[in-house]
Design a protein around this motif. Structure first.
Motif, PDB file in Angstrom:
ATOM      1  N   GLY A 121     -10.651  27.100  72.748  1.00 47.02           N
ATOM      2  CA  GLY A 121     -12.094  27.206  72.842  1.00 47.02           C
ATOM      3  C   GLY A 121     -12.655  28.588  72.574  1.00 47.02           C
ATOM      4  N   CYS A 122     -11.783  29.554  72.226  1.00 46.72           N
ATOM      5  CA  CYS A 122     -12.278  30.911  71.997  1.00 46.72           C
ATOM      6  C   CYS A 122     -13.032  30.986  70.670  1.00 46.72           C
ATOM      7  CB  CYS A 122     -11.125  31.918  72.013  1.00 46.72           C
ATOM      8  SG  CYS A 122     -10.014  31.792  70.592  1.00 46.72           S
ATOM      9  N   LEU A 123     -13.903  31.980  70.584  1.00 49.38           N
ATOM     10  CA  LEU A 123     -14.667  32.203  69.366  1.00 49.38           C
ATOM     11  C   LEU A 123     -13.755  32.772  68.290  1.00 49.38           C
ATOM     12  CD1 LEU A 123     -17.697  32.001  68.487  1.00 49.38           C
ATOM     13  CD2 LEU A 123     -17.837  34.449  68.945  1.00 49.38           C
ATOM     14  N   ALA A 124     -14.011  32.401  67.037  1.00 46.43           N
ATOM     15  CA  ALA A 124     -13.180  32.855  65.931  1.00 46.43           C
ATOM     16  C   ALA A 124     -14.017  32.938  64.661  1.00 46.43           C
ATOM     17  CB  ALA A 124     -11.993  31.921  65.719  1.00 46.43           C
ATOM     18  N   GLU A 125     -13.554  33.791  63.757  1.00 45.06           N
ATOM     19  CA  GLU A 125     -14.129  33.885  62.419  1.00 45.06           C
ATOM     20  C   GLU A 125     -13.075  33.370  61.453  1.00 45.06           C
ATOM     21  OE1 GLU A 125     -17.118  34.753  61.384  1.00 45.06           O
ATOM     22  OE2 GLU A 125     -17.887  35.153  63.410  1.00 45.06           O
ATOM     23  N   ALA A 126     -13.296  32.180  60.930  1.00 45.14           N
ATOM     24  CA  ALA A 126     -12.317  31.504  60.087  1.00 45.14           C
ATOM     25  C   ALA A 126     -12.708  31.610  58.623  1.00 45.14           C
ATOM     26  CB  ALA A 126     -12.182  30.040  60.485  1.00 45.14           C
ATOM     27  N   LYS A 127     -11.708  31.844  57.793  1.00 42.27           N
ATOM     28  CA  LYS A 127     -11.908  31.888  56.344  1.00 42.27           C
ATOM     29  C   LYS A 127     -11.430  30.572  55.758  1.00 42.27           C
ATOM     30  CE  LYS A 127     -10.827  34.551  52.183  1.00 42.27           C
ATOM     31  NZ  LYS A 127     -10.074  35.695  51.618  1.00 42.27           N
ATOM     32  N   LEU A 128     -12.374  29.767  55.265  1.00 37.82           N
ATOM     33  CA  LEU A 128     -12.073  28.454  54.723  1.00 37.82           C
ATOM     34  C   LEU A 128     -11.884  28.542  53.215  1.00 37.82           C
ATOM     35  CD1 LEU A 128     -14.712  26.367  56.716  1.00 37.82           C
ATOM     36  CD2 LEU A 128     -12.388  27.008  57.385  1.00 37.82           C
ATOM     37  N   LEU A 136     -21.346  37.384  46.913  1.00 38.61           N
ATOM     38  CA  LEU A 136     -22.264  37.719  47.996  1.00 38.61           C
ATOM     39  C   LEU A 136     -22.287  36.672  49.098  1.00 38.61           C
ATOM     40  CD1 LEU A 136     -25.294  39.137  45.960  1.00 38.61           C
ATOM     41  CD2 LEU A 136     -23.384  40.373  46.997  1.00 38.61           C
ATOM     42  N   ASP A 137     -21.515  35.613  48.964  1.00 38.30           N
ATOM     43  CA  ASP A 137     -21.453  34.595  50.011  1.00 38.30           C
ATOM     44  C   ASP A 137     -20.628  35.089  51.188  1.00 38.30           C
ATOM     45  OD1 ASP A 137     -22.935  33.015  48.380  1.00 38.30           O
ATOM     46  OD2 ASP A 137     -21.239  31.814  47.655  1.00 38.30           O
ATOM     47  N   MET A 138     -20.926  34.556  52.353  1.00 40.47           N
ATOM     48  CA  MET A 138     -20.157  34.891  53.549  1.00 40.47           C
ATOM     49  C   MET A 138     -18.743  34.359  53.407  1.00 40.47           C
ATOM     50  SD  MET A 138     -22.122  36.637  55.481  1.00 40.47           S
ATOM     51  CE  MET A 138     -21.200  36.592  56.990  1.00 40.47           C
ATOM     52  N   LYS A 139     -17.782  35.211  53.690  1.00 42.92           N
ATOM     53  CA  LYS A 139     -16.380  34.837  53.518  1.00 42.92           C
ATOM     54  C   LYS A 139     -15.806  34.124  54.733  1.00 42.92           C
ATOM     55  CE  LYS A 139     -15.291  38.540  50.245  1.00 42.92           C
ATOM     56  NZ  LYS A 139     -15.108  37.595  49.120  1.00 42.92           N
ATOM     57  N   THR A 140     -16.446  34.223  55.889  1.00 40.46           N
ATOM     58  CA  THR A 140     -15.944  33.575  57.099  1.00 40.46           C
ATOM     59  C   THR A 140     -17.030  32.703  57.715  1.00 40.46           C
ATOM     60  OG1 THR A 140     -16.572  35.460  58.501  1.00 40.46           O
ATOM     61  CG2 THR A 140     -14.342  35.450  57.572  1.00 40.46           C
ATOM     62  N   VAL A 141     -16.601  31.799  58.565  1.00 40.62           N
ATOM     63  CA  VAL A 141     -17.493  30.899  59.278  1.00 40.62           C
ATOM     64  C   VAL A 141     -17.233  31.060  60.770  1.00 40.62           C
ATOM     65  CG1 VAL A 141     -18.169  28.497  59.659  1.00 40.62           C
ATOM     66  CG2 VAL A 141     -17.503  29.265  57.366  1.00 40.62           C
ATOM     67  N   THR A 142     -18.287  31.204  61.542  1.00 41.30           N
ATOM     68  CA  THR A 142     -18.146  31.317  62.987  1.00 41.30           C
ATOM     69  C   THR A 142     -17.850  29.942  63.577  1.00 41.30           C
ATOM     70  OG1 THR A 142     -19.712  33.160  63.037  1.00 41.30           O
ATOM     71  CG2 THR A 142     -19.265  32.044  65.116  1.00 41.30           C
ATOM     72  N   CYS A 143     -16.747  29.844  64.301  1.00 46.87           N
ATOM     73  CA  CYS A 143     -16.327  28.549  64.833  1.00 46.87           C
ATOM     74  C   CYS A 143     -15.540  28.769  66.119  1.00 46.87           C
ATOM     75  CB  CYS A 143     -15.504  27.778  63.802  1.00 46.87           C
ATOM     76  SG  CYS A 143     -14.184  28.748  63.061  1.00 46.87           S
ATOM     77  N   TYR A 144     -14.950  27.679  66.623  1.00 52.05           N
ATOM     78  CA  TYR A 144     -14.247  27.708  67.900  1.00 52.05           C
ATOM     79  C   TYR A 144     -12.871  27.061  67.733  1.00 52.05           C
ATOM     80  CZ  TYR A 144     -18.899  28.749  69.604  1.00 52.05           C
ATOM     81  OH  TYR A 144     -20.127  29.323  69.804  1.00 52.05           O
ATOM     82  N   PHE A 145     -11.865  27.716  68.274  1.00 55.00           N
ATOM     83  CA  PHE A 145     -10.491  27.236  68.147  1.00 55.00           C
ATOM     84  C   PHE A 145     -10.277  26.034  69.060  1.00 55.00           C
ATOM     85  CE2 PHE A 145      -6.278  27.453  70.214  1.00 55.00           C
ATOM     86  CZ  PHE A 145      -5.525  27.004  69.144  1.00 55.00           C
ATOM     87  N   PHE A 157     -10.348  24.166  63.969  1.00 59.41           N
ATOM     88  CA  PHE A 157     -11.557  24.805  64.467  1.00 59.41           C
ATOM     89  C   PHE A 157     -12.698  23.799  64.498  1.00 59.41           C
ATOM     90  CE2 PHE A 157      -9.027  28.126  62.476  1.00 59.41           C
ATOM     91  CZ  PHE A 157      -9.007  29.099  63.465  1.00 59.41           C
ATOM     92  N   TYR A 158     -13.599  24.036  65.443  1.00 63.96           N
ATOM     93  CA  TYR A 158     -14.836  23.271  65.530  1.00 63.96           C
ATOM     94  C   TYR A 158     -15.969  24.175  65.072  1.00 63.96           C
ATOM     95  CZ  TYR A 158     -18.967  21.112  67.600  1.00 63.96           C
ATOM     96  OH  TYR A 158     -20.210  20.571  67.797  1.00 63.96           O
ATOM     97  N   CYS A 159     -16.625  23.784  63.965  1.00 60.65           N
ATOM     98  CA  CYS A 159     -17.695  24.581  63.366  1.00 60.65           C
ATOM     99  C   CYS A 159     -18.994  23.795  63.463  1.00 60.65           C
ATOM    100  CB  CYS A 159     -17.385  24.920  61.910  1.00 60.65           C
ATOM    101  SG  CYS A 159     -15.808  25.782  61.677  1.00 60.65           S
ATOM    102  N   PRO A 160     -19.850  24.081  64.439  1.00 68.13           N
ATOM    103  CA  PRO A 160     -21.085  23.297  64.605  1.00 68.13           C
ATOM    104  C   PRO A 160     -22.029  23.408  63.417  1.00 68.13           C
ATOM    105  CG  PRO A 160     -20.615  24.652  66.543  1.00 68.13           C
ATOM    106  CD  PRO A 160     -19.698  25.111  65.461  1.00 68.13           C
ATOM    107  N   THR A 161     -22.043  24.554  62.719  1.00 64.65           N
ATOM    108  CA  THR A 161     -22.997  24.763  61.636  1.00 64.65           C
ATOM    109  C   THR A 161     -22.434  24.409  60.273  1.00 64.65           C
ATOM    110  OG1 THR A 161     -22.319  27.088  61.451  1.00 64.65           O
ATOM    111  CG2 THR A 161     -24.130  26.585  62.948  1.00 64.65           C
ATOM    112  N   HIS A 162     -21.164  24.033  60.204  1.00 58.84           N
ATOM    113  CA  HIS A 162     -20.553  23.731  58.913  1.00 58.84           C
ATOM    114  C   HIS A 162     -20.739  22.256  58.559  1.00 58.84           C
ATOM    115  CE1 HIS A 162     -17.267  23.565  55.848  1.00 58.84           C
ATOM    116  NE2 HIS A 162     -17.721  24.771  55.605  1.00 58.84           N
ATOM    117  N   VAL A 163     -20.630  21.965  57.267  1.00 60.54           N
ATOM    118  CA  VAL A 163     -20.779  20.579  56.816  1.00 60.54           C
ATOM    119  C   VAL A 163     -19.697  19.712  57.450  1.00 60.54           C
ATOM    120  CG1 VAL A 163     -20.814  19.066  54.812  1.00 60.54           C
ATOM    121  CG2 VAL A 163     -21.834  21.356  54.667  1.00 60.54           C
TER     122      VAL A 163
END
Length: 292
Positions: A121-128, A136-145, A157-163
């Motif tokens: 459940g910790c916060l993570a910055e994942a590179k998909l 210029l696009d963001m290289k990581t997505v803020t999500c939860y392990f 990871f659980y990414c609430p804002t990702h598709v």
């Protein structure tokens, strides 16, 4: 009670036999697997789960872990299955007081590694993986392990804002010490209209000034820069009295012979202890490289 409920009660919980949707349907895959291996299943009596105490106690341990993980992370409750799979993954890689070896070691014959484990459940910055990613696009997505994949080496990871809200990747930076969560609450403060001004004056009178800095009580230690400047100043003052010898002969004939002798001995002993070089005869025709 419908037919499905009747069958589940007849075959107890149905987990070890197979759930049915029709009376004439064949048993489930677990029952067929045991039958193919020559295993005869024995079931508990209806309404008596205590007869299978080992499995029920393990279920209790797993559910306690799941509740603890969900409470510590504040993730949505529908992720309880991910927490359950992670709990099983952890228990298979830790020893118990009855068996000195872990279940993973008993099954595979080698000790498991725990270096890859992270706080659930910790916060993570994942590179998909995205082949269409622009510069210029963001290289990581803020999500939860939320766990580990079953058939690959990486993380889930659980990414609430990702598709795709549930993603898997190996490249991620974990912020295990972060207190960020999906659930944030703010206190609802209500004040009495007759005492709001008095309360405000009371808080203001006891509050510290905003621009007042708190001074540290730790003793001050001189920095290396000050020592360095002092050393240079002393060296400049004694420049005419003392200079480093440029050769071994100058060192042994100087007034500081004992200090230089001790320094050379310590240096040679250190090189010998660390096995820096081997003492050999100088080959013919080889020029010796000098050293200060």
């Amino acid at each position: 009670m419908d037919i499905r409920s009747q069958l589940n009660c007849f075959y107890r919980g149905g987990e070890y036999y197979g759930r049915h949707t029709d009376v004439g349907q064949a048993p489930g895959p677990y029952y067929e697997f045991c039958k193919g291996q020559g295993i005869v299943n024995q079931y508990t009596m209806s309404g008596a789960p205590q007869q299978n105490g080992v499995a029920e106690r393990r279920n209790r341990t797993l559910m306690n872990m799941v509740r603890s993980m969900l409470a510590n992370s504040n993730l949505p409750s529908f992720l309880w299955t991910e927490a359950l799979k992670t709990a099983v993954h952890i228990l298979n890689r830790v020893p118990s007081k009855y068996v000195p070896k872990t279940p993973y070691e008993l099954w595979t014959g080698r000790k498991p590694s725990l270096r890859y484990m992270k706080v659930w459940g910790c916060l993570a910055e994942a590179k998909l993986y995205n082949p269409f990613l622009k510069k210029l696009d963001m290289k990581t997505v803020t999500c939860y392990f939320i766990g580990y994949p079953d058939h690959s080496k990486g993380y889930r990871f659980y990414c609430p804002t990702h598709v795709t809200r549930i993603v898997e990747t190996k490249h991620a930076h974990f912020l295990e010490d972060s207190k960020d969560s999906l659930v944030t609450t703010a206190p609802n403060v209500t004040e009495n209209e007759g005492t709001s001004s008095d309360q405000h004056q009371h808080n203001t009178s006891h509050a510290e000034p905003a621009n007042q800095l708190r001074r540290s009580s730790r003793p001050k230690v001189p920095t290396n820069f000050d020592d360095y400047v002092t050393y240079l100043t002393e060296a400049e003052m004694d420049a005419g009295k003392f200079t480093d010898p440029m050769s071994y002969h100058e060192a042994i004939t100087s007034d500081q012979y004992s200090e230089w002798k001790r320094a050379m001995t310590d240096e040679l002993d250190s090189m010998k202890k660390n096995d820096v070089w081997d003492l050999v005869e100088l080959p013919n025709g080889v020029k010796l490289v000098g050293c200060k």
